[in-house]
Design a protein around this motif. Structure first.
Motif, short mmCIF file in Angstrom:
data_model
loop_
_atom_site.label_atom_id
_atom_site.label_comp_id
_atom_site.label_asym_id
_atom_site.label_seq_id
_atom_site.Cartn_x
_atom_site.Cartn_y
_atom_site.Cartn_z
N VAL A 88 0.83 -1.20 0.00
CA VAL A 88 0.00 0.00 0.00
C VAL A 88 0.87 1.26 0.00
CG1 VAL A 88 -1.64 1.33 1.39
CG2 VAL A 88 -1.98 -1.13 1.07
N LYS A 89 1.98 1.21 0.74
CA LYS A 89 2.88 2.36 0.77
C LYS A 89 3.51 2.59 -0.60
CE LYS A 89 5.10 5.54 3.15
NZ LYS A 89 4.41 6.68 3.80
N ILE A 94 0.03 5.47 0.90
CA ILE A 94 -0.90 5.52 2.04
C ILE A 94 -0.39 4.60 3.12
CG2 ILE A 94 -3.25 5.04 2.83
CD1 ILE A 94 -4.27 5.67 0.08
N SER A 95 -0.50 5.03 4.38
CA SER A 95 -0.12 4.19 5.51
C SER A 95 -1.35 3.49 6.08
CB SER A 95 0.54 5.03 6.61
OG SER A 95 1.72 5.65 6.12
N ILE A 96 -1.19 2.24 6.46
CA ILE A 96 -2.29 1.48 7.06
C ILE A 96 -2.29 1.72 8.56
CG2 ILE A 96 -3.22 -0.81 7.50
CD1 ILE A 96 -2.16 -1.72 4.85
N GLU A 97 -3.42 2.18 9.07
CA GLU A 97 -3.57 2.43 10.51
C GLU A 97 -4.03 1.15 11.21
OE1 GLU A 97 -6.14 5.25 13.59
OE2 GLU A 97 -6.44 5.39 11.42
N VAL A 98 -3.31 0.74 12.23
CA VAL A 98 -3.68 -0.45 12.99
C VAL A 98 -4.54 -0.04 14.17
CG1 VAL A 98 -2.84 -2.43 14.30
CG2 VAL A 98 -1.56 -1.62 12.29
N LYS A 99 -5.78 -0.56 14.22
CA LYS A 99 -6.71 -0.23 15.30
C LYS A 99 -6.91 -1.44 16.19
CE LYS A 99 -9.43 3.30 12.88
NZ LYS A 99 -10.78 3.71 12.47
#
Length: 542
Positions: A88-89, A94-99
């Motif tokens: 994705v980067k 775009i950075s993937i947000e870890v929730k």
């Protein structure tokens, strides 16, 4: 990683789709392809944000698009996160947000509305999300409570899944205590006064959910709307919005969606006062619910002389082709006629009207009581119907014996008699306080229908009729349809109405409801006179 053209992940689900598919990332965007040629494609320019979280089926990648639409792909393994981050980067910058997900198991927390989703979080961690776009109704079952309903009555199971294997969230109730500050309307000198005002937090929450539902359900325009219709069961005033496949009842407290396929029978009945007309939807399956109370019947009341002038929101082609000229483009007629015609055309059900029975005073019904509730019993061609509370439907072919009591008392000490229906299923339905003048007429009616009669004072004397075999053959398919659905519901009681559970002057509990009481409905809807005569027929032809 930048040298790779595509990155694939197998065995991935898309949203609520039951089948697995292949998830692909590329320079031009991302996509998913499952069974039965189901494909989802998102261009690179439409990607806005991505997040990674734990889900029911493994781990989930959420994709937020520029138009605020959210796509969910789950079934990922924990080891897939690093490869996804790198891809994705490289492809989309775009950075993937870890929730993290809260697993404390607490039942209190904070709610937040994000687009069409309602997020419930505990200690700043999401515990669950509710997709309000899939909700069908919201109501307030009690003080500080807000309920959200999700399962649409009659909604089919997802394609390819056995309905018996489906577990769905039907409804959820939030307890919202306290008050919140009222937002200032403007920033003038009255702003300080506005800040001091407070409103109940549950009402703010309820109105917000309701606005989200109305926005998501405005996908089709209604055909016609009947405003402020008086409903006796469940009691209240509702706007009736008629759509092509369903109707909506919108009241001050409750909001219902009813599929036309769930309506089994329709009745149009003139009250003995000759001023009001009752329109009954019978056999709603599944029934409406207000808290723990179920309503398999709808009883609307209209003033006989009241007229309505309305245009239907339908094209001429639809009137000719789909509805086969059963509807008109414009109506200028009594309200009850317009309502019954529209219901008959949209539901495909016949409207049943009273038959040949006449009471002692020439009315279509006789006045009686069922336990502590006064009402009217309508002897029809193939059934009897008691309304308004509790609405009770009695098919003639389900009756075993009718027992009369206090009829032959000498000396005229009693002016009324009782009548008990012994049903073939083993249940007994009793009506009391019937005027003795009505005995001859109701006895003749039962004789004509070949129903066995006996008197409680002489158990050995039974008036039997041998020609009972043809009665079942005369019953139409709708009676069989009603019986089969009735047996599926829990309980054997054929009387279906109960008290409502809303603290509202328009839609209040109706434990004390009586049609002749001045305190229950507005004065113009009261009725205590008797006498009626109206030609009757099976209104498939109106």
């Amino acid at each position: 990683m930048s040298d790779k053209k595509n990155v694939d992940f197998n065995s991935i689900y898309c949203g609520l789709q039951p089948d697995l598919g292949r998830f692909r990332l590329s320079q031009n965007g991302l996509g998913w392809k499952g069974g039965r040629d189901r494909t989802v494609i998102v261009a690179t320019d439409d990607l806005k944000k991505m997040s990674w979280t734990r889900a029911a089926r493994g781990f989930e990648l959420r994709v937020l698009q520029t138009d605020s639409t959210v796509l969910k792909f789950d079934g990922f393994k924990p080891d897939d996160l690093e490869e996804l981050k790198e891809s994705v980067k490289a492809f989309y910058k775009i950075s993937i947000e870890v929730k993290e997900v809260s697993v404390k198991g607490w039942n209190w927390g904070k709610t937040e509305f994000q687009g069409s989703n309602l997020n419930f979080s505990v200690t700043n961690k999401t515990m669950f999300e509710l997709p309000l776009a899939q909700a069908i109704a919201t109501n307030k079952p009690g003080k500080n409570e807000v309920a959200i309903n999700f399962v649409d009555p009659g909604q089919p199971a997802p394609e390819g899944i056995n309905p018996k294997d489906v577990d769905e969230l039907m409804d959820i109730t939030f307890y919202v205590p306290g008050t919140v500050a009222k937002e200032s309307v403007n920033n003038d000198t009255n702003a300080e006064e506005d800040e001091d005002e407070e409103v109940n937090a549950d009402m703010v929450f309820y109105e917000t959910v309701k606005s989200k539902l109305e926005l998501s359900q405005m996908t089709t325009e209604n055909i016609v709307q009947f405003q402020e219709a008086l409903c006796l069961t469940p009691r209240g005033r509702y706007n009736i919005d008629m759509y092509q496949d369903f109707l909506r009842l919108r009241g001050k407290t409750y909001d219902y969606k009813i599929l036309y396929s769930n309506i089994i029978k329709l009745f149009l009945l003139l009250k003995p006062d000759e001023v009001h007309v009752l329109f009954v939807d019978i056999g709603l399956d599944p029934p409406l619910r207000q808290g723990q109370t179920k309503y398999p019947f709808l009883v609307f009341q209209f003033v006989r002389e009241e007229e309505i002038d309305v245009d239907l929101n339908l094209e001429d082609e639809a009137l000719d082709e789909k509805y086969e000229n059963k509807l008109q483009k414009h109506y200028d007629a009594p309200t009850y006629e317009v309502v019954s015609n529209v219901f008959r055309a949209l539901t495909g059900r016949k409207v049943t009207v009273p038959g040949s029975y006449r009471s002692h005073h020439g009315a279509n019904a006789l006045k009686c009581s069922m336990k502590a509730n006064e009402g009217f019993l309508y002897p029809l061609e193939k059934s009897l119907l008691f309304i308004p509370k509790p609405p009770t439907f009695i098919p003639l072919n389900d009756i075993g014996v009718v027992t009369f009591s206090r009829v032959g008392q000498s000396g005229g000490s009693s002016r009324t008699f009782d009548m008990k229906f012994n049903m073939k299923s083993g249940n007994d339905i009793q009506f009391s306080s019937i005027n003795r003048e009505e005995y001859a007429n109701i006895e003749d009616y039962l004789k004509q229908k070949k129903i066995k009669i006996k008197s409680e004072g002489n158990e050995d004397t039974i008036m039997s009729y041998t020609d009972l075999a043809g009665l079942d053959d005369d019953e139409d398919d709708e009676d069989d349809d009603y019986d089969s659905r009735k047996r599926r519901r829990t309980g054997d009681n054929v009387s279906a109405g109960a008290s409502a559970g809303a603290d509202d002057e328009d839609e209040s509990p109706d434990e004390d409801f009586a049609p002749d009481s001045d305190s229950d409905v507005p004065e113009e809807y009261d009725s205590d006179a008797q006498g009626s005569s109206e030609g009757e027929e099976e209104a498939g032809d109106d």
